[in-house]
Design an enzyme around this catalytic site. Structure first.
Site, short mmCIF file in Angstrom:
data_model
loop_
_atom_site.label_atom_id
_atom_site.label_comp_id
_atom_site.label_asym_id
_atom_site.label_seq_id
_atom_site.Cartn_x
_atom_site.Cartn_y
_atom_site.Cartn_z
N HIS A 331 40.70 41.67 41.06
CA HIS A 331 40.39 40.44 41.80
C HIS A 331 39.01 40.55 42.45
O HIS A 331 38.17 39.65 42.31
CB HIS A 331 41.47 40.21 42.85
N GLU A 332 38.77 41.66 43.17
CA GLU A 332 37.48 41.80 43.86
C GLU A 332 36.34 41.93 42.86
O GLU A 332 35.24 41.41 43.08
CB GLU A 332 37.53 43.02 44.79
N HIS A 341 38.10 31.88 44.25
CA HIS A 341 39.56 31.80 44.30
C HIS A 341 40.05 30.58 43.53
O HIS A 341 39.41 29.53 43.51
CB HIS A 341 40.04 31.72 45.74
N GLU A 409 21.10 71.41 31.86
CA GLU A 409 21.67 72.51 32.62
C GLU A 409 23.08 72.83 32.13
O GLU A 409 23.83 71.93 31.76
CB GLU A 409 21.73 72.17 34.12
#
EC number: 3.4.24.-
Length: 600
Positions: A331-332, A341, A409
């Site tokens: 949702h977010e 909404h 690395e």
């Protein structure tokens, strides 16, 4: 005896109805015990992975067989996924764990057109699936020497009686109502749903409260949640890939507030000034166990993806149900991608972008959300989500000695004075030439353990302990004693690494005071009705032959009332395959009491 059985029918037809159990998902009022059976195998000659690319499991739900098809979510992690945590003295430690052979799957129920599943297969099956329009949860039961799982409807998890939880977003996406009107009139066709492919590289930060709450289970909990978010966004043709996980083990890097708007701003500032300089990503979400003011459980900036400060969201871990947290995050993230909404004019009153979290939570986007997203792509043209993640996505050039494992690395343990990792040459950030391994069950102090060292102890007397080989850091494939070998002091016979006996099955069904019912109880299995039978063929219940009655319905009693014939009406109340039914005999797959030498 028949009178006793009739009483039992009245008292125990549905032994789980009204019963409760405390599981990881919470207190469950009604559940079924199932024993998922794997029905696929790796083809001969194929490379054996720890977790196969595709699997199938068979079990019963509400007494009916289902087949769960699973496929590994190979897009769950980015190619350059990394993790950061902190040592007890506060030092930052970043690693690049191998995540290719992970245990997170998407799936479906066979012959169910609208079915979905999001499952972790790391230690048993854990997750959720949709069946006949209902949301079911599944998780392993912590029983000794058992493959038992609990299956239960979402609605049967106890919820606190409180005000509905909701998103804290109040801002409006667009200056006019035109996109809303267009979206509400939208009839989404299959062609219109073919949005252009977009890629969101997701960074997740878990605060100290989350670490304190979940401890060692935090990482798999996050992975399971992101697996569900990934599945939700497939319908929008948006690939959600986890690129980075930061766990604040020791202390928080921001001071989270109960005011959600303040916490969101603090997190956005930290993301812009710290996180983006550490790892390139498109959107960051903070998982926190703080209790936000009021009913708020999440918040995000709208139409903000790709913005250095505002491409963020915060999610409160207010429930133990993983699926609910995944839907809140989806949702977010939807707000970040331009979605407002859902209003009354939308074609779905309980979809993902509803302001109030629904029970059960929806995994669907409304026509309004699709319209908002399409308009956002056109109006904002966000560039950061256009391309898939590159092989190496580190921003700064590698610096040996900064304790970050970077391009070129093999290791980085800090300066030579501070390095505590004996496998690593702190001057070159390369492994020493004598190093044979860095991790694994058969790796110790950078070398393979000696042959014969136990790396996986036997779970049961039917299991075989695995030993290191002196040739690999990995523990050999799990193996077990042959099926049919006597176990538990001749009370049972080994079957697929376990020792199934009726006593333990009664224990699992009715508790520690339960034991196996008297022989006369089992005579009811010759009836061939919906309660007492051996097999079901073409919707017809087949009665047990007299010699097979102990392979049909399992009868239990209590040690303080041995005359009681107690049974479980569900499919889990049948005697398990491989269980001893007589001396030298076990129940085979046809529920016949067969010779142990030929039953398998």
């Amino acid at each position: 005896m028949i009178e006793v059985l009739l009483v039992t029918i009245c008292l125990a037809v549905f032994p789980y109805q009204g019963s409760s159990i405390i599981l990881e998902s919470g207190n469950v009022n009604d559940y079924e015990v199932v024993y998922p059976r794997k029905v696929t195998a790796v083809p001969k000659g194929a490379v054996q992975q720890k977790y196969e690319d595709a699997m199938q499991y068979e079990f019963k739900v509400n007494g009916e067989p289902v087949v769960l098809h699973l496929e590994k979510n190979k897009e769950l992690f980015s190619e350059d996924y990394s993790e950061t945590h902190y040592s007890p003295d506060g030092r930052e430690i970043t690693t690049y764990p191998s995540v290719e052979d992970h245990c997170y799957y998407h799936g479906r129920i066979q012959n169910e057109a609208d079915s979905t599943a999001s499952i972790s297969a790391c230690n048993g099956l854990k997750g959720h699936f949709k069946l006949q329009g209902e949301t079911y949860l599944i998780e392993p039961l912590k029983l000794p020497d058992s493959e038992a799982h609990a299956v239960f409807k979402y609605e049967n998890v106890e919820k606190e009686e409180e005000a509905p939880k909701m998103c804290g977003v109040t801002e409006t996406n667009w200056k006019s109502d035109e996109p809303i009107k267009k979206a509400s009139q939208l009839v989404v066709t299959a062609e219109q749903q073919r949005f252009p492919r977009r890629y969101v590289k997701l960074a997740i930060v878990a605060d100290h409260r989350m670490y304190t709450k979940h401890k060692k289970n935090l990482k798999p909990w996050v992975f399971q949640m992101v697996n569900s978010v990934h599945q939700i966004y497939r319908s929008m043709n948006v690939l959600i890939a986890l690129v980075y996980l930061n766990i604040w083990k020791k202390n928080d890097k921001i001071t989270a507030q109960s005011a959600s708007n303040v916490t969101l701003d603090l997190f956005g500032n930290w993301r812009e000034t710290v996180l983006l300089k550490r790892k390139r990503h498109d959107c960051a979400q903070l998982l926190t166990a703080i209790d936000f003011d009021g009913p708020t459980i999440g918040r995000a900036h709208v139409s903000s993806v790709c913005d250095p400060k505002r491409s963020t969201g915060i999610v409160q871990n207010y429930t133990e149900i993983n699926l609910v947290n995944a839907v809140i995050m989806a949702h977010e993230l939807g707000h970040n991608l331009g979605m407002d909404h859902d209003g009354n004019q939308c074609n779905c009153h309980a979809c993902i972008m509803s302001a109030v979290i629904n029970n059960p939570p929806s995994e669907r986007f409304s026509g309004c959300s699709m319209g908002y997203y399409q308009t956002f792509l056109t109006a904002y043209n966000p560039q950061c989500i256009l391309n898939a993640l590159s092989k190496r996505d580190i921003i700064t050039p590698p610096v040996c000695g900064n304790e970050l494992l970077e391009e070129g690395e093999e290791c980085d343990c800090g300066s030579p004075e501070n390095c505590q990792y004996q496998c690593c040459n702190a001057t070159t950030c390369k492994l020493h030439s004598w190093v044979e391994c860095e991790s694994g069950e058969c790796c110790e102090q950078c070398r393979f353990k000696k042959a014969g060292a136990v790396c996986r102890a036997a779970r049961t007397e039917c299991d075989i302990p695995e030993n290191c080989t002196d040739q690999s850091a990995d523990c050999p494939t799990d193996s077990f004693h042959r099926n049919g070998q006597p176990c538990l002091y001749n009370h049972g016979y080994c079957y697929n690494g376990n020792c199934p006996v009726m006593h333990y099955q009664c224990y699992g069904l009715f508790g520690p005071n339960a034991t196996v019912g008297q022989d006369g109880c089992f005579d009811a299995n010759d009836r061939g009705d919906e309660y007492f039978y051996c097999r079901k063929e073409n919707e017809k219940y087949i009665p047990c032959a007299q010699e097979d009655v102990k392979c049909g319905r399992l009868f239990c009693t209590y040690i303080y009332d041995i005359n009681l014939c107690r049974y479980d009406y569900s499919a889990n109340g049948m005697v398990a395959q491989g269980t001893k039914c007589a001396d030298g005999k076990v129940c085979n797959s046809n529920r016949q009491c067969a010779d142990v030498n030929t039953a398998y």
